[in-house]
Design an enzyme around this catalytic site. Sequence first.
Site, PDB file in Angstrom:
ATOM      1  N   ASP A   1       3.019  -4.828  -1.283  1.00  0.00           N
ATOM      2  CA  ASP A   1       2.546  -3.688  -0.474  1.00  0.00           C
ATOM      3  C   ASP A   1       1.537  -4.127   0.590  1.00  0.00           C
ATOM      4  O   ASP A   1       1.359  -3.431   1.596  1.00  0.00           O
ATOM      5  CB  ASP A   1       1.886  -2.607  -1.349  1.00  0.00           C
ATOM      6  CG  ASP A   1       2.898  -1.791  -2.149  1.00  0.00           C
ATOM      7  OD1 ASP A   1       4.113  -2.033  -2.012  1.00  0.00           O
ATOM      8  OD2 ASP A   1       2.461  -0.914  -2.916  1.00  0.00           O
TER       9      ASP A   1
ATOM     10  N   LYS B   1       1.354   9.849   2.739  1.00  0.00           N
ATOM     11  CA  LYS B   1       1.918   9.455   1.444  1.00  0.00           C
ATOM     12  C   LYS B   1       0.823   8.918   0.525  1.00  0.00           C
ATOM     13  O   LYS B   1       0.814   9.193  -0.671  1.00  0.00           O
ATOM     14  CB  LYS B   1       3.016   8.411   1.635  1.00  0.00           C
ATOM     15  CG  LYS B   1       3.763   8.067   0.346  1.00  0.00           C
ATOM     16  CD  LYS B   1       4.956   7.187   0.618  1.00  0.00           C
ATOM     17  CE  LYS B   1       5.865   7.049  -0.597  1.00  0.00           C
ATOM     18  NZ  LYS B   1       5.348   6.199  -1.651  1.00  0.00           N
TER      19      LYS B   1
ATOM     20  N   GLU C   1       9.635   2.289   1.147  1.00  0.00           N
ATOM     21  CA  GLU C   1       9.764   3.530   1.910  1.00  0.00           C
ATOM     22  C   GLU C   1      10.714   3.361   3.094  1.00  0.00           C
ATOM     23  O   GLU C   1      11.286   4.320   3.610  1.00  0.00           O
ATOM     24  CB  GLU C   1       8.391   4.000   2.389  1.00  0.00           C
ATOM     25  CG  GLU C   1       7.548   4.622   1.299  1.00  0.00           C
ATOM     26  CD  GLU C   1       6.885   3.607   0.387  1.00  0.00           C
ATOM     27  OE1 GLU C   1       7.458   2.512   0.138  1.00  0.00           O
ATOM     28  OE2 GLU C   1       5.776   3.898  -0.105  1.00  0.00           O
TER      29      GLU C   1
ATOM     30  N   ASP D   1       1.911  11.493  -2.647  1.00  0.00           N
ATOM     31  CA  ASP D   1       2.501  10.938  -3.875  1.00  0.00           C
ATOM     32  C   ASP D   1       1.894  11.537  -5.141  1.00  0.00           C
ATOM     33  O   ASP D   1       2.600  11.759  -6.134  1.00  0.00           O
ATOM     34  CB  ASP D   1       2.332   9.409  -3.919  1.00  0.00           C
ATOM     35  CG  ASP D   1       3.429   8.696  -3.137  1.00  0.00           C
ATOM     36  OD1 ASP D   1       4.116   9.359  -2.338  1.00  0.00           O
ATOM     37  OD2 ASP D   1       3.593   7.476  -3.325  1.00  0.00           O
TER      38      ASP D   1
ATOM     39  N   HIS E   1       4.204   5.081   5.437  1.00  0.00           N
ATOM     40  CA  HIS E   1       2.745   5.064   5.604  1.00  0.00           C
ATOM     41  C   HIS E   1       2.201   3.679   5.934  1.00  0.00           C
ATOM     42  O   HIS E   1       1.364   3.526   6.825  1.00  0.00           O
ATOM     43  CB  HIS E   1       2.086   5.618   4.339  1.00  0.00           C
ATOM     44  CG  HIS E   1       2.518   4.952   3.059  1.00  0.00           C
ATOM     45  ND1 HIS E   1       1.700   4.744   1.999  1.00  0.00           N
ATOM     46  CD2 HIS E   1       3.719   4.429   2.671  1.00  0.00           C
ATOM     47  CE1 HIS E   1       2.356   4.150   1.026  1.00  0.00           C
ATOM     48  NE2 HIS E   1       3.590   3.951   1.413  1.00  0.00           N
ATOM     49  N   ARG E   2       2.692   2.657   5.221  1.00  0.00           N
ATOM     50  CA  ARG E   2       2.113   1.312   5.433  1.00  0.00           C
ATOM     51  C   ARG E   2       2.469   0.766   6.811  1.00  0.00           C
ATOM     52  O   ARG E   2       1.684   0.042   7.420  1.00  0.00           O
ATOM     53  CB  ARG E   2       2.544   0.349   4.333  1.00  0.00           C
ATOM     54  CG  ARG E   2       2.190   0.871   2.953  1.00  0.00           C
ATOM     55  CD  ARG E   2       1.924  -0.177   1.917  1.00  0.00           C
ATOM     56  NE  ARG E   2       1.683   0.489   0.650  1.00  0.00           N
ATOM     57  CZ  ARG E   2       0.554   1.122   0.310  1.00  0.00           C
ATOM     58  NH1 ARG E   2      -0.468   1.129   1.149  1.00  0.00           N
ATOM     59  NH2 ARG E   2       0.423   1.732  -0.847  1.00  0.00           N
TER      60      ARG E   2
ATOM     61  N   ARG F   1      10.963  -2.701   5.114  1.00  0.00           N
ATOM     62  CA  ARG F   1       9.720  -3.066   5.802  1.00  0.00           C
ATOM     63  C   ARG F   1       9.852  -4.353   6.614  1.00  0.00           C
ATOM     64  O   ARG F   1       9.152  -4.531   7.605  1.00  0.00           O
ATOM     65  CB  ARG F   1       8.578  -3.188   4.778  1.00  0.00           C
ATOM     66  CG  ARG F   1       8.176  -1.845   4.235  1.00  0.00           C
ATOM     67  CD  ARG F   1       7.054  -1.919   3.220  1.00  0.00           C
ATOM     68  NE  ARG F   1       6.615  -0.556   2.919  1.00  0.00           N
ATOM     69  CZ  ARG F   1       5.902  -0.218   1.859  1.00  0.00           C
ATOM     70  NH1 ARG F   1       5.518  -1.130   0.988  1.00  0.00           N
ATOM     71  NH2 ARG F   1       5.550   1.044   1.674  1.00  0.00           N
TER      72      ARG F   1
ATOM     73  N   ASN G   1       9.091  10.994  -1.630  1.00  0.00           N
ATOM     74  CA  ASN G   1       9.441   9.570  -1.644  1.00  0.00           C
ATOM     75  C   ASN G   1       8.454   8.807  -2.526  1.00  0.00           C
ATOM     76  O   ASN G   1       8.101   7.653  -2.233  1.00  0.00           O
ATOM     77  CB  ASN G   1       9.441   9.023  -0.214  1.00  0.00           C
ATOM     78  CG  ASN G   1      10.146   7.676  -0.123  1.00  0.00           C
ATOM     79  OD1 ASN G   1      10.736   7.200  -1.100  1.00  0.00           O
ATOM     80  ND2 ASN G   1      10.063   7.052   1.032  1.00  0.00           N
TER      81      ASN G   1
HETATM   82  O1  LIG Z   1       3.802   0.518 -10.333  1.00  0.00           O
HETATM   83  C1  LIG Z   1       3.281   0.838  -9.261  1.00  0.00           C
HETATM   84  O2  LIG Z   1       2.315   1.621  -9.185  1.00  0.00           O
HETATM   85  C2  LIG Z   1       3.814   0.238  -8.015  1.00  0.00           C
HETATM   86  C3  LIG Z   1       4.612  -0.870  -8.069  1.00  0.00           C
HETATM   87  C4  LIG Z   1       5.123  -1.544  -6.860  1.00  0.00           C
HETATM   88  O3  LIG Z   1       6.487  -1.236  -6.719  1.00  0.00           O
HETATM   89  P1  LIG Z   1       7.687  -2.238  -7.159  1.00  0.00           P
HETATM   90  O4  LIG Z   1       7.504  -2.572  -8.582  1.00  0.00           O
HETATM   91  O5  LIG Z   1       8.895  -1.417  -6.893  1.00  0.00           O
HETATM   92  O6  LIG Z   1       7.573  -3.453  -6.285  1.00  0.00           O
HETATM   93  C5  LIG Z   1       4.399  -1.076  -5.596  1.00  0.00           C
HETATM   94  O7  LIG Z   1       5.103  -1.501  -4.453  1.00  0.00           O
HETATM   95  C6  LIG Z   1       4.223   0.425  -5.562  1.00  0.00           C
HETATM   96  O8  LIG Z   1       3.552   0.847  -4.407  1.00  0.00           O
HETATM   97  C7  LIG Z   1       3.411   0.882  -6.745  1.00  0.00           C
HETATM   98  C1  LIG Z   2       6.135   1.006  -2.211  1.00  0.00           C
HETATM   99  C2  LIG Z   2       5.242   1.989  -2.229  1.00  0.00           C
HETATM  100  O1  LIG Z   2       5.363   3.148  -2.894  1.00  0.00           O
HETATM  101  P1  LIG Z   2       6.312   3.702  -4.046  1.00  0.00           P
HETATM  102  O2  LIG Z   2       7.251   2.618  -4.455  1.00  0.00           O
HETATM  103  O3  LIG Z   2       5.384   4.085  -5.139  1.00  0.00           O
HETATM  104  O4  LIG Z   2       7.001   4.873  -3.432  1.00  0.00           O
HETATM  105  C3  LIG Z   2       3.980   1.865  -1.447  1.00  0.00           C
HETATM  106  O5  LIG Z   2       3.076   2.690  -1.653  1.00  0.00           O
HETATM  107  O6  LIG Z   2       3.852   0.947  -0.628  1.00  0.00           O
END
Ligand SMILES: O=C(O)C1=C[C@@H](OP(=O)(O)O)[C@@H](O)[C@H](O)C1
Ligand SMILES: C=C(OP(=O)(O)O)C(=O)O
Length: 431
Positions: free
Chosen positions: A317, A415, A345, A57, A389-390, A348, A98
């Site tokens: 997450d 990721k 991703e 990422d 990944h999770r 879930r 992604n």
């Molecule tokens: O702003 C961020 O860094 C994130 C916000 C969250 O997403 P959502 O706002 O789509 O829930 C989280 O799930 C993602 O891994 C990172």
């Molecule tokens: C949802 C996630 O990532 P992102 O939305 O940043 O792709 C994550 O890292 O669990």
Amino acid sequence: MVSPFDLSQPHAVVSPAAPVATRAAVPGSKSLTNRYLLLAAAAAGTSFLKNPLHSDDTTYMRAALKAMGVTIDEQPEGWSVHGRSPWQNPTEPLFIGNAGTAMRFLTPALPAQGVAATITGNERMLVRPIKDLVDGLRQLKTEVAYRGEEGFPPLQLQPPLTGGACRIRGDASSQYLSGLLMALPTAQQDSLIEIEGPLVSRTYVAMTLDCMARLGVTVGVNEDHTRFEIAGGQTYRATDIDIEPDASTASYWFALPLMVGGTLTVPACPEQSHQGDFGLVGLLAEMGARVTRDGGELTISDAPLNGVDVDMNTMSDVAPTLAVVATRAQSPTTIRNIYNMRIKECDRIEALQTAFDQLGLKMENGRDWIKIYPGRVTTPALVNPEDDHRMAMVFALLGLADGGVGIRDPECVAKTYPTFYEAFGAVLHRK
Ligand SMILES: O=C(O)C1=C[C@@H](OP(=O)(O)O)[C@@H](O)[C@H](O)C1
Ligand SMILES: C=C(OP(=O)(O)O)C(=O)O
């Protein structure tokens, strides 16, 4: 010491691990790394990011910024980001895999930095919604075209982003709001963003405002975080940042002693953090885990666990982490208000349900909730993390506890945690 992970085949085979008694350093936060990369890239001067996350990422974010003329020098202790404004047009479409943060933070940043570009991602990114953000940009009079399906990337963006007023929904993702907040201070005019309806993952918005403040930009915000007033014509000031360990990644370490027994310490966990996922530690304590803090060191030890009934909207997450720990409890656990887990991703909720069914673990789900029953892996199976990944990391935790877990495409951990198997394998041995 024989690692519980057998990675000699295309899928990973996970064997039960003996109890742990160790410390584990956790890599830097994805969310903080990608925010600071973006802000430092737009700032006047050079910022040094210490302890950044090296993963897919953040690699996509760096590559995109470099394609727009930002220089990033990589040293062993961190990255020097030489900010510039405006950025230059990239010669190719920006591909961000992604990485939700890269997609949703760059989309408004590009027109704000005078860049005309197409931004796209992998197959899954092309079905992750972005309509609410595009609607906001269009209200701000920025030209955005869908190059594929309406409501989804790829997007073609045309500068400028001059500021103004917009009203967007915040119930699918907080990343749209975070992206607009970071982009608008450098626009010519003042802006007003209003959030319509509920805001999901709201702790990440507080994180965004804190990151911006560290680079010298503040935003006027009302008490319930639904109205944001942003002065235009501002400049981010370069600064040096020490990035906190990633709270979502730390969750797999926090869960480990509860899955295999023993005690685990994670150093450098700040007492005050804008990473809402550290909230998992409180939920584990509520379940009965023994948790102690000594300065920045958090230690978790196994103990009999009870099920809980919790709302994880602000930390979805780490809901999968809590879900696998919940199999160890003496009573069921319900996790609520987590609809947006379905548009990450992978879906879930669906991926967890499928794997739990295959492994003989009992779980139920609805549109925005899951219920986990106490249980053990009874049917060995090759489970599919759906390139998430999770999912791979929580399936690994189930395997470390009970064995019988094979994980397809295990390398999807890259990721956010490319060294997951090495790091866990280094402190674990097969039972
Ligand atoms: O702003 C961020 O860094 C994130 C916000 C969250 O997403 P959502 O706002 O789509 O829930 C989280 O799930 C993602 O891994 C990172
Ligand atoms: C949802 C996630 O990532 P992102 O939305 O940043 O792709 C994550 O890292 O669990």
